[in-house]
Design an enzyme around this catalytic site. Sequence first.
Site, PDB file in Angstrom:
ATOM      1  N   THR A   1      -4.394 -15.424 -12.908  1.00 40.09           N
ATOM      2  CA  THR A   1      -3.133 -14.712 -12.714  1.00 40.09           C
ATOM      3  C   THR A   1      -2.027 -15.705 -12.398  1.00 40.09           C
ATOM      4  O   THR A   1      -2.137 -16.479 -11.444  1.00 40.09           O
ATOM      5  CB  THR A   1      -3.262 -13.671 -11.589  1.00 40.09           C
ATOM      6  OG1 THR A   1      -4.182 -12.659 -12.001  1.00 40.09           O
ATOM      7  CG2 THR A   1      -1.921 -13.028 -11.278  1.00 40.09           C
TER       8      THR A   1
ATOM      9  N   LYS B   1      -3.047 -14.380 -17.297  1.00 39.66           N
ATOM     10  CA  LYS B   1      -2.449 -13.061 -17.045  1.00 39.66           C
ATOM     11  C   LYS B   1      -1.056 -13.212 -16.438  1.00 39.66           C
ATOM     12  O   LYS B   1      -0.876 -13.975 -15.494  1.00 39.66           O
ATOM     13  CB  LYS B   1      -3.353 -12.263 -16.097  1.00 39.66           C
ATOM     14  CG  LYS B   1      -2.862 -10.856 -15.772  1.00 39.66           C
ATOM     15  CD  LYS B   1      -3.894 -10.134 -14.908  1.00 39.66           C
ATOM     16  CE  LYS B   1      -3.483  -8.697 -14.638  1.00 39.66           C
ATOM     17  NZ  LYS B   1      -2.364  -8.621 -13.666  1.00 39.66           N
TER      18      LYS B   1
ATOM     19  N   TYR C   1      -6.510 -16.786  -8.524  1.00 43.77           N
ATOM     20  CA  TYR C   1      -5.138 -17.243  -8.358  1.00 43.77           C
ATOM     21  C   TYR C   1      -5.139 -18.756  -8.165  1.00 43.77           C
ATOM     22  O   TYR C   1      -6.140 -19.343  -7.762  1.00 43.77           O
ATOM     23  CB  TYR C   1      -4.494 -16.616  -7.113  1.00 43.77           C
ATOM     24  CG  TYR C   1      -4.501 -15.119  -7.068  1.00 43.77           C
ATOM     25  CD1 TYR C   1      -3.569 -14.382  -7.782  1.00 43.77           C
ATOM     26  CD2 TYR C   1      -5.428 -14.438  -6.292  1.00 43.77           C
ATOM     27  CE1 TYR C   1      -3.566 -12.994  -7.735  1.00 43.77           C
ATOM     28  CE2 TYR C   1      -5.435 -13.051  -6.234  1.00 43.77           C
ATOM     29  CZ  TYR C   1      -4.505 -12.339  -6.959  1.00 43.77           C
ATOM     30  OH  TYR C   1      -4.511 -10.978  -6.920  1.00 43.77           O
TER      31      TYR C   1
END
Length: 385
Positions: free
Chosen positions: A157, A253, A131
Amino acid sequence: MPIITNIEDLRVLAQQRVPRMFYDYADSGSWTESTYRANESDFQRIKLRQRVAINMDNRSTASTMVGLPVAMPVALAPVGLTGMQHADGEILAARAAKRFGVPFTLSTMSICSIEDVAAGTGNHPFWFQVYVIRDRGFIERLIERARAANCSALVLTLDLQIIGQRHKDLKNGLSAPPKLTLPNIINMMTKPRWGLGMLGTQRRGFGNIVGHVSGVQDMGSLSEWSAKQFDPTLNWNDVEWIKKRWGGKLILKGIQDPEDALLAVNAGADALIVSNHGGRQLDGAESSIRALPRIVEAVGKDIEIHMDGGVRSGQDVLKARALGARGVYIGRAFIYGLGAMGEAGVSKALEIIHKELDLTMAFCGRTDINTVDQSILLPGTYSPN
């Protein structure tokens, strides 16, 4: 042991064997769970064209994802707290993926650490999910640890800058290790297999974080740290910075909109994943399989496109492939297998999906996954735009 024939059988068994707070964590969406449900149900609306009198011999599901060979176009998605579904869960899932010949993606919020998975798989390459958080030094160290562990791709992500509300997690008091409230204790007492497994491992916290961040030595300090670290200011400059720091294959993502897909291309990513975080973030968002065709149309010639969300069968994999996804990720499907039967359950989930994919492809008149396109779908049952 019941006869296992599909992913739903594994789900039922996992529900029986995994403590409620961890089963619910995996098997839930945000708010009304409408997007979580749509991810699955929208696959069912897409119909296949059955073909006959075609040579179905010598079939192959082998393909590539970001240039890496795969036995079928499927990867295990990053799932937080996998090691709470079953003791040492990330290691077991990575071993099953290695044996089958598909990628395993380790979550930053895993129980087993990057180093645990590398050691548990004999340094076999796997993918690592990260992240964007406020502590950029921690991200840099994570990237270096992933490189040292022989990770062959980084999955960034983008759709967790802020965290969607999942009612079940709040009601269950989700934590790792679990809070020993009376309801949780009573529930865990009904899961002896899970409990024995947890007693046999030391891996019960977030292995990638505890001990790797200044001031975070236990779960209490971790909760305070993580609540402050997800970065709502994330922007595309951060993506470019991570790509430069990593230098290897980068997959983004959480893309659901063609405009964001164009920005992903401009950021220099190797692939993007059409994903709504399994319906766990924006409830009311479009299902991944419905969003997929528009993104393929917008950028499919410029970047490799993958998808996740609602994949529960090999037929779902085939439909996503027909609509332009080079690769498909399974999250809950393998988590059900892990919770039900450990490493053998993950292997079983992969075997089920592969068999369904192989047979359905043949019924549709194709023998090579790389020749599958929209012509295997019944016109009018899917949206091309």
